[in-house]
Structure formats: structure tokens, C-alpha cells
Design a protein around this motif. Structure first.
Motif, PDB file in Angstrom:
ATOM      1  N   GLY A 279       0.523  -1.117   0.339  1.00  0.00           N
ATOM      2  CA  GLY A 279       0.225   0.423  -0.101  1.00  0.00           C
ATOM      3  C   GLY A 279      -0.005   0.966  -0.334  1.00  0.00           C
ATOM      4  N   PHE A 280       2.131   1.077   1.130  1.00  0.00           N
ATOM      5  CA  PHE A 280       2.846   2.629   0.809  1.00  0.00           C
ATOM      6  C   PHE A 280       3.224   2.406  -0.476  1.00  0.00           C
ATOM      7  N   VAL A 281       3.441   2.043  -1.804  1.00  0.00           N
ATOM      8  CA  VAL A 281       3.915   1.454  -3.252  1.00  0.00           C
ATOM      9  C   VAL A 281       3.059   1.984  -3.603  1.00  0.00           C
ATOM     10  N   GLY A 282       1.427   1.857  -3.036  1.00  0.00           N
ATOM     11  CA  GLY A 282       0.422   1.784  -4.332  1.00  0.00           C
ATOM     12  C   GLY A 282       0.181   3.391  -3.974  1.00  0.00           C
ATOM     13  N   ILE A 283       0.015   4.158  -3.132  1.00  0.00           N
ATOM     14  CA  ILE A 283      -0.082   4.850  -2.623  1.00  0.00           C
ATOM     15  C   ILE A 283       0.896   5.797  -3.837  1.00  0.00           C
ATOM     16  N   ARG A 284       2.133   6.089  -3.412  1.00  0.00           N
ATOM     17  CA  ARG A 284       2.739   6.559  -4.575  1.00  0.00           C
ATOM     18  C   ARG A 284       2.278   6.585  -6.352  1.00  0.00           C
ATOM     19  N   LEU A 285       2.507   4.917  -6.265  1.00  0.00           N
ATOM     20  CA  LEU A 285       2.499   4.979  -7.848  1.00  0.00           C
ATOM     21  C   LEU A 285       1.158   5.660  -8.418  1.00  0.00           C
ATOM     22  N   ALA A 286       0.649   5.529  -7.968  1.00  0.00           N
ATOM     23  CA  ALA A 286      -1.162   6.118  -8.545  1.00  0.00           C
ATOM     24  C   ALA A 286      -1.147   7.947  -8.187  1.00  0.00           C
ATOM     25  N   ALA A 287      -0.048   8.482  -6.838  1.00  0.00           N
ATOM     26  CA  ALA A 287      -0.082   9.748  -7.599  1.00  0.00           C
ATOM     27  C   ALA A 287       0.909  10.029  -8.204  1.00  0.00           C
ATOM     28  N   ARG A 288       2.291   9.293  -8.750  1.00  0.00           N
ATOM     29  CA  ARG A 288       2.732  10.155  -9.796  1.00  0.00           C
ATOM     30  C   ARG A 288       3.011   9.434 -10.913  1.00  0.00           C
ATOM     31  N   TYR A 289       1.726   8.227 -11.013  1.00  0.00           N
ATOM     32  CA  TYR A 289       1.496   7.676 -12.185  1.00  0.00           C
ATOM     33  C   TYR A 289       0.028   7.244 -12.626  1.00  0.00           C
ATOM     34  N   PRO A 290      -1.129   8.369 -12.073  1.00  0.00           N
ATOM     35  CA  PRO A 290      -2.242   8.553 -12.315  1.00  0.00           C
ATOM     36  C   PRO A 290      -3.084   7.636 -13.815  1.00  0.00           C
ATOM     37  N   GLU A 291      -2.760   7.861 -14.975  1.00  0.00           N
ATOM     38  CA  GLU A 291      -3.103   7.315 -16.095  1.00  0.00           C
ATOM     39  C   GLU A 291      -2.366   6.169 -15.821  1.00  0.00           C
ATOM     40  N   SER A 292      -1.932   5.161 -14.758  1.00  0.00           N
ATOM     41  CA  SER A 292      -1.736   4.155 -14.901  1.00  0.00           C
ATOM     42  C   SER A 292      -2.503   2.778 -14.150  1.00  0.00           C
ATOM     43  N   VAL A 293      -3.837   3.988 -13.246  1.00  0.00           N
ATOM     44  CA  VAL A 293      -3.360   3.296 -11.828  1.00  0.00           C
ATOM     45  C   VAL A 293      -5.519   3.278 -11.888  1.00  0.00           C
ATOM     46  N   HIS A 294      -6.016   2.592 -12.664  1.00  0.00           N
ATOM     47  CA  HIS A 294      -7.522   2.649 -13.141  1.00  0.00           C
ATOM     48  C   HIS A 294      -8.471   2.670 -11.591  1.00  0.00           C
ATOM     49  N   THR A 295      -8.240   1.938 -10.949  1.00  0.00           N
ATOM     50  CA  THR A 295      -8.391   1.687  -9.530  1.00  0.00           C
ATOM     51  C   THR A 295      -7.493   1.241  -8.661  1.00  0.00           C
ATOM     52  N   LEU A 296      -7.174   1.976  -7.121  1.00  0.00           N
ATOM     53  CA  LEU A 296      -6.709   1.432  -5.723  1.00  0.00           C
ATOM     54  C   LEU A 296      -7.514   0.701  -5.189  1.00  0.00           C
ATOM     55  N   THR A 297      -6.897  -0.096  -3.998  1.00  0.00           N
ATOM     56  CA  THR A 297      -7.411  -1.116  -3.543  1.00  0.00           C
ATOM     57  C   THR A 297      -5.937  -0.753  -2.015  1.00  0.00           C
ATOM     58  N   LEU A 298      -6.565  -0.059  -0.749  1.00  0.00           N
ATOM     59  CA  LEU A 298      -5.642  -0.145  -0.073  1.00  0.00           C
ATOM     60  C   LEU A 298      -5.621  -1.022   1.122  1.00  0.00           C
ATOM     61  N   MET A 299      -5.140  -2.014   1.677  1.00  0.00           N
ATOM     62  CA  MET A 299      -5.483  -2.935   2.662  1.00  0.00           C
ATOM     63  C   MET A 299      -4.473  -2.377   3.875  1.00  0.00           C
ATOM     64  N   ASP A 300      -4.926  -2.695   5.066  1.00  0.00           N
ATOM     65  CA  ASP A 300      -4.188  -2.391   6.270  1.00  0.00           C
ATOM     66  C   ASP A 300      -2.212  -1.340   5.801  1.00  0.00           C
ATOM     67  N   THR A 301      -2.891   0.095   5.408  1.00  0.00           N
ATOM     68  CA  THR A 301      -1.554   0.357   5.302  1.00  0.00           C
ATOM     69  C   THR A 301      -2.025   2.279   5.709  1.00  0.00           C
ATOM     70  N   ALA A 302      -0.929   2.942   5.054  1.00  0.00           N
ATOM     71  CA  ALA A 302      -1.420   3.852   5.722  1.00  0.00           C
ATOM     72  C   ALA A 302      -0.504   4.632   4.967  1.00  0.00           C
ATOM     73  N   ALA A 303      -0.521   6.728   5.218  1.00  0.00           N
ATOM     74  CA  ALA A 303       0.226   6.996   4.234  1.00  0.00           C
ATOM     75  C   ALA A 303       1.511   7.603   5.900  1.00  0.00           C
ATOM     76  N   THR A 304       1.149   7.536   7.237  1.00  0.00           N
ATOM     77  CA  THR A 304       2.245   8.236   7.533  1.00  0.00           C
ATOM     78  C   THR A 304       3.332   7.514   7.754  1.00  0.00           C
ATOM     79  N   ALA A 305       4.326   8.159   8.399  1.00  0.00           N
ATOM     80  CA  ALA A 305       5.760   7.501   8.585  1.00  0.00           C
ATOM     81  C   ALA A 305       4.963   6.513   9.651  1.00  0.00           C
ATOM     82  N   GLU A 306       6.624   4.975   9.659  1.00  0.00           N
ATOM     83  CA  GLU A 306       6.272   4.662  11.059  1.00  0.00           C
ATOM     84  C   GLU A 306       6.438   5.337  12.582  1.00  0.00           C
TER      85      GLU A 306
END
Length: 269
Positions: free
Chosen positions: A102-129
Motif C-alpha cells: 500500500g505504501f507503494v500503491g499510494i506513490r504509484l497512484a499519485a505519480r503515475y495516475p494514468e497507470s492506476v484505474h482503481t486503487l485498493t489499499l489494505m492494512d496500510t497508512a500514509a504516515t511514517a512509522e
């Protein structure tokens, strides 16, 4: 298992290919959590493969991907995914990431929006540890370097699983696979997750419809962090899964399959 070469780094992945009679089937891309591999999505791949092409990565130093010289940080892993998609000639995916994935998915969807049609994030967060967790995980990594994972099972399982699932039949197989991993590569992966940068500023830029799932008993990334993630992303659905901890795909596969299928059907069928 097929592999992809990115410079000096070898990355393993699985690819079901397009379902029979559906050459243009949409792609679901799976990105696993720390201490696992793409195999943690086997219940979901089996459930979806009749209608979707399913691709799952093994991140550097985990699963069947050997130890890399470096590049275990979330930014490099994001580029690994983008380059793998380019290698497979897949222009757009429905991305499913759990924890580290999910940490990777957030970055991918933000940086390559044309590549991510839908995003599913499980047991993840956008914060630091959390600092306390960062110290604990690094200490466990040092012990793991010396002893392997088996002496740490009673410490690791409660972080990754709900209490009722720590002795589930599949747990021994997971521990056995983990015990065969290259320790140096796994330690680099642990340290990179512990030291990751926050990405809340990127989450707010996500435009893909987003499904957020979290185990109700997730000790590693509590549900409140997932709810906060839902506040950052414009279009989200939120589901809390009873009886699951930090590894919901394996702990409660039927519930995850039903929620994920409904979401994907709404946006891809």
C-alpha cells in the motif's frame, strides 16, 4: 516463476495471463506486505483469475526475488512496479496493495495516475512509522539476523495476525517460507519500511477510485490510520474486517474476495 531484470536487480513476479476468451481482460496488480510475498494474494488471484489478468510482484529480497544491492526504499519499489508494468506492456492496472504494498500503491497512484484505474489499499497508512514501532522492528531485525524467524514466531505473529489466527493451518507454511528467505535482504526490507517517509501529501493527489480495507484487529496499522487515509483521498470506500489483523487476505479471504470483487465489478465490468 518469471523474473524481470532492472539493472542489476532481479525481480520475481507471477502472471496468470488473460483469461481464456478474454484477451483484453482488465489487469489486477497485487503488491504484498512485509515478510510475505505475492503468494499472500493466492485466495484473491484464484477468485478473480476467470475475469481478470492477475499479476503479483515479489519485492526485493522477499519471496522469490533475491537480495538486491540496494533500493529497498518505497520510492525505488514504486519505480520497480512501474518498470515491471512497462516490461509486461501493461498500460493500466487495478492496483491492490497491502501494508508495504500500500505504501507503494499510494506513490504509484499519485505519480503515475494514468497507470492506476482503481486503487485498493489494505492494512496500510500514509504516515511514517511510529517511533516506538520503528525501534521495536529494528530490534527484532537484529535478532532475526542471528537466529532466523522461528525463535521470534511468538513475537512476530501477534504483529501480523489477529490473536485467533496465530495458529491457523497456513501460518506454519508462511513461517517456513520466511525462514528460507535471504536474511540480509529481508533485514533491508524491514529497515526500509521502518524508516519510510510519510506520503500524506501524495495521497491527497490520488484521483483513482479507492477501496480501503483494514482488519479490525490490526495491531501493526490500526484501523484509525486507515480511516485517516480515507480522509485524504477524494473518492474512497471503507471496510473494516472483523476477525482479521494485519494480513486480512489470508486471515479472512472470503470477506476480502467479496468486497474486492464488488468494487472491481463496479469500475471494470
Amino acid at each position: 516463476m518469471p523474473t524481470f531484470q532492472r539493472g542489476h536487480t532481479t525481480i520475481a513476479y507471477t502472471d496468470t495471463g488473460a483469461p481464456e476468451g478474454k484477451p483484453d481482460a482488465p489487469v489486477v496488480f497485487f503488491a504484498h506486505g512485509l515478510l510475505f510475498s505475492g503468494r499472500m494474494f493466492e485466495p484473491q488471484i484464484e477468485h478473480l483469475r476467470a475475469d481478470f489478468r492477475c499479476v503479483a510482484i515479489d519485492f526485493r529480497g522477499q519471496g522469490n526475488s533475491p537480495r538486491a544491492l540496494g533500493g529497498y526504499d518505497m520510492d525505488t519499489l514504486t519505480v520497480d512496479v512501474a518498470e515491471l508494468l512497462r516490461h509486461l506492456q501493461i498500460p493500466v492496472v487495478n492496483f491492490v496493495g497491502l501494508s508495504m504494498g500500500g505504501f507503494v500503491g499510494i506513490r504509484l497512484a499519485a505519480r503515475y495516475p494514468e497507470s492506476v484505474h482503481t486503487l485498493t489499499l489494505m492494512d496500510t497508512a500514509a504516515t511514517a512509522e511510529e517511533p516506538a514501532n520503528r525501534t521495536k522492528y529494528k530490534t527484532l531485525a537484529k535478532v532475526y539476523r542471528l537466529t532466523g524467524v522461528r525463535p521470534l514466531r511468538t513475537r512476530v505473529a501477534p504483529i501480523m495476525l489477529a490473536p485467533e489466527n496465530v495458529d491457523a493451518p497456513w501460518v506454519e507454511e508462511w513461517i517456513s517460507r520466511l525462514d528460507r528467505n535471504d536474511r540480509a535482504g529481508m533485514i533491508k526490507a524491514i529497515e526500509s519500511v521502518a524508516d519510510r517517509d510519510p506520503c500524506e501529501d501524495e495521497a491527497v493527489r490520488i484521483i483513482a477510485p479507492t477501496l480501503i480495507m483494514v482488519g479490525a484487529e490490526d495491531a501493526a496499522t490500526p484501523p484509525a490510520k486507515s480511516r485517516r487515509l480515507g480522509e485524504l483521498i477524494a473518492t474512497t470506500r471503507f471496510h473494516e474486517i472483523p476477525g482479521a489483523g494485519h494480513s486480512a487476505t489470508l486471515e479472512r479471504p472470503d470477506e476480502v474476495n467479496a468486497i474486492l470483487s464488488a468494487f472491481l465489478s463496479e469500475y471494470t465490468m
